[in-house]
Design a protein around this motif. Structure first.
Motif, PDB file in Angstrom:
ATOM      1  N   MET A   1     -50.048   2.272  22.118  1.00  0.00           N
ATOM      2  CA  MET A   1     -48.594   2.146  22.100  1.00  0.00           C
ATOM      3  C   MET A   1     -48.065   2.180  23.525  1.00  0.00           C
ATOM      4  O   MET A   1     -48.457   3.006  24.326  1.00  0.00           O
ATOM      5  CB  MET A   1     -48.006   3.302  21.284  1.00  0.00           C
ATOM      6  CG  MET A   1     -46.567   3.098  20.982  1.00  0.00           C
ATOM      7  SD  MET A   1     -45.954   4.274  19.793  1.00  0.00           S
ATOM      8  CE  MET A   1     -45.857   5.750  20.779  1.00  0.00           C
ATOM      9  N   ILE A   2     -47.221   1.276  23.809  1.00  0.00           N
ATOM     10  CA  ILE A   2     -46.648   1.201  25.148  1.00  0.00           C
ATOM     11  C   ILE A   2     -45.145   1.319  25.009  1.00  0.00           C
ATOM     12  O   ILE A   2     -44.541   0.639  24.175  1.00  0.00           O
ATOM     13  CB  ILE A   2     -47.005  -0.131  25.828  1.00  0.00           C
ATOM     14  CG1 ILE A   2     -48.514  -0.270  25.954  1.00  0.00           C
ATOM     15  CG2 ILE A   2     -46.341  -0.245  27.181  1.00  0.00           C
ATOM     16  CD1 ILE A   2     -48.952  -1.620  26.379  1.00  0.00           C
ATOM     17  N   THR A   3     -44.573   2.192  25.790  1.00  0.00           N
ATOM     18  CA  THR A   3     -43.121   2.273  25.786  1.00  0.00           C
ATOM     19  C   THR A   3     -42.610   1.806  27.136  1.00  0.00           C
ATOM     20  O   THR A   3     -43.332   1.812  28.133  1.00  0.00           O
ATOM     21  CB  THR A   3     -42.640   3.702  25.546  1.00  0.00           C
ATOM     22  OG1 THR A   3     -43.216   4.517  26.562  1.00  0.00           O
ATOM     23  CG2 THR A   3     -43.048   4.199  24.190  1.00  0.00           C
ATOM     24  N   GLY A   4     -41.382   1.416  27.171  1.00  0.00           N
ATOM     25  CA  GLY A   4     -40.826   0.950  28.440  1.00  0.00           C
ATOM     26  C   GLY A   4     -39.354   0.700  28.292  1.00  0.00           C
ATOM     27  O   GLY A   4     -38.746   0.997  27.268  1.00  0.00           O
ATOM     28  N   GLY A   5     -38.802   0.131  29.347  1.00  0.00           N
ATOM     29  CA  GLY A   5     -37.386  -0.210  29.332  1.00  0.00           C
ATOM     30  C   GLY A   5     -36.487   0.979  29.548  1.00  0.00           C
ATOM     31  O   GLY A   5     -35.343   0.978  29.113  1.00  0.00           O
ATOM     32  N   GLN A   6     -37.013   2.015  30.218  1.00  0.00           N
ATOM     33  CA  GLN A   6     -36.180   3.191  30.423  1.00  0.00           C
ATOM     34  C   GLN A   6     -35.055   2.893  31.391  1.00  0.00           C
ATOM     35  O   GLN A   6     -35.133   1.977  32.202  1.00  0.00           O
ATOM     36  CB  GLN A   6     -37.000   4.359  30.993  1.00  0.00           C
ATOM     37  CG  GLN A   6     -38.143   4.805  30.149  1.00  0.00           C
ATOM     38  CD  GLN A   6     -39.432   4.145  30.564  1.00  0.00           C
ATOM     39  OE1 GLN A   6     -39.421   3.145  31.273  1.00  0.00           O
ATOM     40  NE2 GLN A   6     -40.522   4.696  30.120  1.00  0.00           N
ATOM     41  N   SER A   7     -34.051   3.713  31.321  1.00  0.00           N
ATOM     42  CA  SER A   7     -32.935   3.578  32.244  1.00  0.00           C
ATOM     43  C   SER A   7     -33.313   4.252  33.559  1.00  0.00           C
ATOM     44  O   SER A   7     -33.826   5.364  33.583  1.00  0.00           O
ATOM     45  CB  SER A   7     -31.707   4.241  31.647  1.00  0.00           C
ATOM     46  OG  SER A   7     -30.723   4.365  32.621  1.00  0.00           O
ATOM     47  N   TYR A 706     -37.906  -0.157  24.648  1.00  0.00           N
ATOM     48  CA  TYR A 706     -38.767  -0.869  23.713  1.00  0.00           C
ATOM     49  C   TYR A 706     -40.083  -0.136  23.534  1.00  0.00           C
ATOM     50  O   TYR A 706     -40.451   0.743  24.321  1.00  0.00           O
ATOM     51  CB  TYR A 706     -39.025  -2.302  24.173  1.00  0.00           C
ATOM     52  CG  TYR A 706     -39.740  -2.427  25.481  1.00  0.00           C
ATOM     53  CD1 TYR A 706     -41.129  -2.365  25.555  1.00  0.00           C
ATOM     54  CD2 TYR A 706     -39.031  -2.604  26.657  1.00  0.00           C
ATOM     55  CE1 TYR A 706     -41.777  -2.477  26.758  1.00  0.00           C
ATOM     56  CE2 TYR A 706     -39.675  -2.708  27.857  1.00  0.00           C
ATOM     57  CZ  TYR A 706     -41.055  -2.650  27.895  1.00  0.00           C
ATOM     58  OH  TYR A 706     -41.692  -2.746  29.089  1.00  0.00           O
ATOM     59  N   VAL A 707     -40.767  -0.504  22.484  1.00  0.00           N
ATOM     60  CA  VAL A 707     -42.086   0.045  22.222  1.00  0.00           C
ATOM     61  C   VAL A 707     -42.950  -1.103  21.708  1.00  0.00           C
ATOM     62  O   VAL A 707     -42.478  -1.983  20.987  1.00  0.00           O
ATOM     63  CB  VAL A 707     -41.997   1.228  21.229  1.00  0.00           C
ATOM     64  CG1 VAL A 707     -41.418   0.790  19.905  1.00  0.00           C
ATOM     65  CG2 VAL A 707     -43.350   1.868  21.006  1.00  0.00           C
TER      66      VAL A 707
END
Lengths: 799, 536
Positions: A1-7, A706-707
């Motif tokens: 699982m990859i998360t991203g798009g943090q502020s 997103y994830v």
């Protein structure tokens, strides 16, 4: 699982002591960027809540020599922990538990004299939220400012202040003063930096008539600037003369205390006004000659402090949030609301680099009724294309968590203060990412001058780069475009409009040389309509042989080459908003999003409904091969509409059966989207051997976090993303003085010269004063040597 | 703090790609302005005889000696001084004279005649008669050349229409060697090398060019190559390594050190090129190859860049051309007996000074005018360095480019919306006017602007709408605007006579347009069943 798009702009960033690194709070971690390249260097991950403050502190005194290389910082998070990091090595050194969510923290450099020497002892001033009090009562004082002794890890003294909500604490650069804004008042504390005791803190208040939003302390003088909600900037000079100065015998002579309210403890108060709305940041330059301010306009205003003259750094493209100066003040960074951090080269404020996060959704909801968020997903290159506020399309690499490129779609200058009169309503990419189509709408003013423009883009040199091929003004006269779909494997597209027709566009081959084929522009090949019903969605089948167009609630099937109606499938309950073929299987999926929501699967071969649900689906996507499709369903009815952050669920179906294969529950589902992307085979090597067509599901929520996960595996993959990040190698570069003037030549110490007279000699008094006078050591040194040389050495008795 | 260049700026203008590109105005080159500065005048005119040859004395010559010799009819015409004054004619035995040539110190002058006799005169006392008479040629000697380099004062090269080449020892009046049948046709071009006194080149009507070495001359030419046309003139370029030949309307440049390799061929004249000479640009000291042709043009050719730099037109066909050693006087002799003299006006003083200052220097080097030291009492002092050009390795910091804005753009930037609309309407360019209106729509200001227009401006707008509202490109937008105007400003329009006329026109236009649309719909109605039938 990859998360991203943090502020990257949730909290002010911080520069390292040498100005080479920038520490940016990004969600639950702190990302360390290189200021020279704006690339990610490392990430600090230990917090369980969002990180809200990062403070770079000088290294502890006991590790003097080794600490020159290491760099330390304190971070605070909403999980109530203060963590001490060695951020170059990305290691946790110490952790202090506060227990309450920390919203702001400063660590002034306070020394404590122990045994004659001054030892820097860190004290943290944290702004915490008292969770014991109920949220709904506005009058309760939920915010507290507490002091923590970081060496011992416990609270010191009682809370400094209590506010209605946790306020942001600002410290002066010397650490002598702390301040917060509390509604219409400014609270300023004077901190005894030498011999710190909580009892010795003294406090003044400065009053204003409007709500204050931000403040800043002058680096050297006793001057404080504060901005208010109406855009005024107030500057109090010589505050606290009566209370903070040691001799409090200042006679109260009211000789023109200009602009100071009541008996506030300040000499003068000046007001400047340029901003039209609330001031978001204030910052003094390190020499104290200029004041930087910024706000909604996206303009950094540079005030000359003595004269009040202004200079501007305009067109940063988005409302500004924070401004931070590097310690050597050669670089500064400014955070914008659209998740960009610009690094400015300081004297001329030229944008050197930008740290680009995923851009945030367009905030305003007054966009001509269509508040559907639009995303384009590039299945092959694993990019997401997001239309942004400033008339661009941002391409964001989902696996790398970096911006790839940005494409200006509408030729218009964006001003953050203007209301939206133009927006990109649709972005559509072909499945191989070679073609893109955008639709932008100019909103009319009292039904004058509305314009719909369809633009086709060709693939450029690399992924995410597109070149404009064709502009079509008013493709369906003045009706809006509801959907654009590309035919797989061909240069053909279909656009359906609410005006009751759809058009098939083709791109003709203009010339074909040996190595490249050149395409001319796109032309309309045919126009179709069905009973003059508005066409709400369109899709091509996987092999491109069938075109399905939804005419309101009827699905019509067409032969795209001959423009002939092939078949009609029975009606749904309400207008279809999303239509797509499910991979290579002979099924068609339709979504209705109105008051009578429906998710239906149709069998194309016998033109009948396979099964249907009455659930409200926010988005759906089908895998390009296979028979899976995923639906992002909202848990409760969207008509409530009040809370934007609705929870939802992602359901994975197989077209054959109405039973979901798998389901995941997600947050902030409204305005989100799901899509399949091609699996990255390099991510897990074992998967590549097993099935070459690995596919991942991407879920983007309404704030563009997103994830990515593999829908076929129930357990979490747990792929650590740090192992795959492109870590930027750091090269040592000169900073500060050395960066401007080069390395100073090593000053040869005078020791060699001074050693000359002390050459052992039988009769040193003869040579001790020889040599020219400017090389002689001081007489105080020579005297003892001279006297000792005169004295006769007694042979040591022990020998 | 200029506007950030990282963000593009979009003025409210129609798409730039759609606008026709304006052709760049023809700019004058500095070279062109140099040659144009030659004030042309007629030195000699009246007689009908062609001026076959013109030659200037080498720069070393000074005093009252003649500086220019022209072969003209049966005599050689001498000129001297500055401005050129006619001295006297030297009669050459009652027959046509050809090819006067000054010795390298300018003291002697040799000339051939139609019978093939070559005479040598004292150039300052030419009337006293020939000092030496060289007889070997049987036909007219069109080529008489003293060596240029090395200060050789004793020898002379002659060649003529009898294809004989002779190298003379002048004092003894005997040829050192002669080459009979050096070419297979008339020899009309000849030149001495500026690098070596022993090297000569000849060009002939047998279309070939030959290089001769006086030391080995009698054994044959040391180099020979084919020009391809009847060669009228040959000329060594200053280095001595390159040779220019003129034949037909082509000037060719050869590398003689590299064994007669053709470097470049210039075909700039319309008719035959008759003469070649070297011209020196007084300002920069650069050399140009000047060629004169029957078509009346003198063309300046930069043999460094291999490019024609300028053409000077003369009204009569030219047979000869010459340029003074320091480049201030350009003379061209026509076939009708006129000598055209071009002269740079202010450089005359320089030339005079230069001659006085440096007399013993090499030919073709004009003295550098001494630069006056600039002082603050002189206006140029304040302009110094402004025309400085960046050198090769210099780091150039460019001035940030100014974004050019139309007037309506400037007004839009100042939020003077109505003024912007009016200025666009006044310009009478429908594209920009519509662009401004669209920009106003995007700013939500168009309706307010329409309401604020005063009567005169309203007249402008209504007139604009009359003209453009029914154009298909703008109709959808402008008809909406017209409706809005009529709706909002009804009373104003009623009260003004002019406006009523405009509105009547507009109404008529709209009625016509509706008529057209009706007709078109009728046609469509007729065609569509046929199309449906054809599709079956």
């Amino acid at each position: 699982m990859i998360t991203g798009g943090q502020s990257y702009v949730s909290a002010p960033p911080a520069f390292s002591a040498d100005g080479r690194l920038l520490l940016v709070c990004s969600g639950r971690s702190v990302s360390v960027f290189s200021t020279a390249t704006a690339m990610l260097v490392s990430e600090l991950e230990a917090h369980e809540g969002d990180v809200t403050a990062v403070v770079v502190v000088p290294p502890p005194a006991q590790a003097a020599a080794a600490a020159k290389l290491a760099s330390y910082c304190w971070t605070a998070g909403l999980d109530g922990a203060l963590i001490y990091w060695d951020f170059v090595a990305a290691e946790v050194v110490r952790k202090v538990q506060v227990g309450l969510p920390v919203h702001s923290m400063v660590v002034p450099n306070i020394c404590r004299s122990s045994k004659g020497a001054e030892v820097p002892t860190p004290f943290a001033f944290v702004s915490v939220e008292d969770r014991s009090k109920p949220v709904n009562d506005e009058k309760l004082l939920r915010g507290q400012i507490r002091i923590y002794d970081l060496t011992k890890g416990r609270q010191v003294g009682c809370p400094l202040a209590e506010t209605r909500k946790p306020e942001k604490i600002v410290a002066s650069s010397s650490g002598e003063f702390l301040g917060i804004t509390n509604r219409r008042k400014l609270h300023i504390w004077s901190i005894p930096t030498k011999d710190f005791k909580p009892e010795k803190i003294r406090k003044i208040k400065l009053r204003h008539t409007k709500n204050l939003t931000t403040l800043a302390f002058h680096p050297s003088e006793r001057t404080v600037a504060a901005g208010d909600a109406t855009g005024r900037i107030l500057i109090w000079r010589c505050f606290g003369n009566a209370k903070f100065s040691e001799s409090s015998a200042r006679s109260k002579v009211d000789d023109g205390r200009d602009g100071v309210r009541g008996n506030d403890d300040a000499d003068t108060c000046t007001t400047w006004h340029w901003h039209s709305s609330r001031v978001r940041f204030l910052n003094f330059s390190s020499d104290g000659a200029y004041l930087f301010s910024g706000g909604l306009e996206g303009v950094i205003v540079v005030w000359q402090l003595d004269t009040g003259k202004r200079r501007f750094k305009p067109r940063l493209g988005s409302p500004l949030l924070f401004f931070v100066d590097s310690p050597d003040s050669s670089i500064s960074c400014v955070s914008c609301t659209n998740n960009q951090v610009y690094l400015l080269k300081m004297p001329n404020m030229e944008v050197m680099r930008s740290i680009a996060g995923i851009k945030l959704p367009i905030a305003s909801s007054t966009m001509g009724g269509s508040d559907r968020a639009v995303y384009g997903f590039d299945y092959t290159n694993r990019l997401v294309a997001i239309p942004t506020e400033d008339y661009c399309v941002q391409f964001y690499n989902l696996f790398e968590n970096t911006e790839v490129s940005e494409l200006q779609v509408c030729e218009r200058n964006f001003q953050p203060v203007d209301d939206i009169t133009m927006h990109i309503s649709l972005v559509s990419l072909s499945i191989d990412g070679k073609l893109m189509c955008t639709v932008d709408i100019k909103l009319p003013e009292e039904e004058l001058g509305g314009l719909v423009t369809l633009k086709f883009w060709n693939h450029g040199s690399s992924a995410g780069h597109y070149l404009l091929s064709t502009i079509i003004y008013e493709p369906h006269s003045d009706a809006g475009v509801s959907a654009v779909a590309f035919r797989p494997g061909r240069n053909m597209a279909v656009s359906s409009s609410f005006g009751g027709n759809f058009k098939v566009w083709v791109q003709r081959l203009s010339s074909q040389s040996s190595d490249k084929t050149y395409y001319s522009g796109w032309r309309c090949q045919s126009v179709g309509s069905y009973k003059n019903k508005p066409m709400t969605s369109a899709a091509f089948s996987a092999d491109g042989s069938v075109l399905a167009v939804a005419a309101e609630s009827v699905i019509t099937l067409w032969d795209p080459d001959n423009n002939a109606l092939v078949g009609v499938i029975a009606e749904t309950l309400s207008p279809i908003t999303n239509l797509s073929f499910i991979g290579t299987s002979g099924f068609l999926m339709s979504l209705c999003q109105s008051s009578r929501p429906q998710l239906a699967v149709w069998n194309v071969s016998n033109l009948s409904m396979q099964w249907s649900y009455s659930i409200y689906a926010e988005a759906a996507c089908c895998s390009p091969d296979g028979s899976d499709f995923a639906v992002l369903a909202l848990l409760n009815c969207p008509d409530g509409g009040t809370s934007t952050e609705q929870d939802g669920a992602i359901l994975l179906f197989d077209a054959e059966s109405p039973n979901p294969v798998a389901s995941w529950s997600v947050k902030k589902a409204r305005g989100g989207s799901v899509s399949f992307v091609k699996g990255d085979l390099s991510l897990d090597a074992d998967a590549s051997s097993r099935d070459s067509e690995a596919m991942f599901l991407v879920y983007v929520n309404c704030s563009h976090e997103y994830v990515i996960f593999d829908p076929r595996k129930s357990e979490e993959l747990g792929v650590s993303k740090n192992t795959h990040k492109k870590i930027q190698a750091e090269e040592p570069a000169p900073i500060g003085y050395a960066s401007i003037y080069g390395e100073l030549p090593k000053v040869e110490s005078k020791k060699e010269v001074t050693d000359v007279p002390f050459i052992p000699s039988d009769r040193p008094w003869e040579t001790i004063f020889s040599g020219s006078s400017h090389v002689l050591p001081p007489l105080t040194k020579l005297c003892s040597a001279f006297l000792s040389s005169l004295l006769e050495k007694r042979p040591v008795a022990n020998e | 703090m200029a506007a950030d260049t990282s963000k593009p700026f979009f003025p409210a203008a129609p798409h730039s790609a759609l606008l026709p590109s304006r052709s760049a105005a023809s700019r004058s080159t500095p070279e062109g302005s140099y040659w144009r500065a030659f004030r042309s005048s007629e030195l000699v005119s009246g007689a009908e005889f062609p001026i076959t040859d013109l030659t200037f004395a080498p720069a070393a010559a000074s005093g009252a000696k003649p500086t220019l010799a022209a072969a003209w009819s049966t005599s050689v015409h001498l000129f001297s001084g500055d401005p050129l004054k006619s001295l006297r004619r030297i009669s050459v035995a009652g027959d046509l004279a050809f090819s006067p040539s000054f010795r390298c110190d300018g003291a002697l002058l040799a000339a051939g005649d139609k019978k093939g006799v070559v005479r040598v005169f004292r150039s300052d006392k030419a009337s006293a008669g020939a000092l030496r008479t060289l007889r070997a040629h049987a036909a007219e000697t069109r080529v008489v050349r003293y060596p240029v380099a090395g200060g050789d004062k004793l020898h002379l090269l002659t060649a003529g229409d009898d294809a004989l080449l002779a190298y003379w020892d002048v004092p003894s009046e005997t040829p050192v060697f002669t080459v009979p049948a050096a070419h297979r046709d008339y020899i009309r071009g000849g030149a001495a090398s500026p690098a070596d006194p022993n090297i000569f080149a000849t060009g002939s009507y047998d279309r070939s060019v030959k290089l001769w070495d006086a030391r080995t001359g009698n054994t044959g030419p040391s180099l020979s190559f084919l020009h391809g046309e009847l060669v009228e003139s040959v000329l060594f370029l200053p280095s001595g390594g390159l040779l220019a030949t003129a034949g037909g309307n082509v000037v060719k440049i050869w590398d003689v050190i590299g064994g007669g390799r053709l470097l470049h061929s210039v075909e700039s004249h319309v008719k035959t090129v008759m003469a070649l000479t070297l011209g020196k640009m007084a300002g920069t000291g650069e050399m140009r190859l000047l060629s004169a042709g029957i078509d009346g043009y003198v063309k300046s050719f930069d043999f460094g860049k291999l490019k024609i730099m300028h053409s000077l037109r003369h009204p009569q066909p030219l047979l000869s051309v010459a340029c003074s050693p320091c480049g201030s006087v350009l003379v061209a002799g026509s076939a009708k007996g006129k000598i055209y003299m071009g002269k740079r006006k202010k450089k005359a003083v320089d030339e005079e000074e230069g001659r006085k200052a440096v007399s013993g220097e090499i030919d073709w080097v004009s003295p550098e005018p001494e630069k006056p030291v600039l002082r603050p009492n002189y206006f140029r002092y304040f302009l110094r360095g402004q025309n400085e050009k960046a050198k090769e390795g210099d780091f150039v910091i460019e001035k940030p480019k100014k974004v050019k804005c139309a007037e309506h753009d400037k007004l839009l930037r100042k939020f003077r919306h109505k003024d912007a609309l009016v200025s666009a309407l006044v310009k009478n360019n429908p594209r920009s006017a519509v662009a401004v209106m669209e920009e106003l729509v995007a700013r939500r200001k168009l309706v307010m602007c329409l309401g604020n227009l005063d009567m005169e401006e309203l007249g402008l707008l209504v007139e604009f709408l009359c003209r453009n509202a029914t154009l298909p490109r703008y109709a959808r937008f402008l008809l909406g605007v017209a409706n809005k105007v009529v709706e909002m400003r009804e009373e104003d329009i009623r009260s003004d006579e002019k406006l009523r006329v405009h509105i009547r026109n507009l109404k008529r236009m709209v009625a016509e347009e509706i008529q057209i649309q009706h007709t078109l719909q009728g046609i469509q109605g007729m065609i569509s069943p046929m199309l449906a039938l054809a599709a079956r």
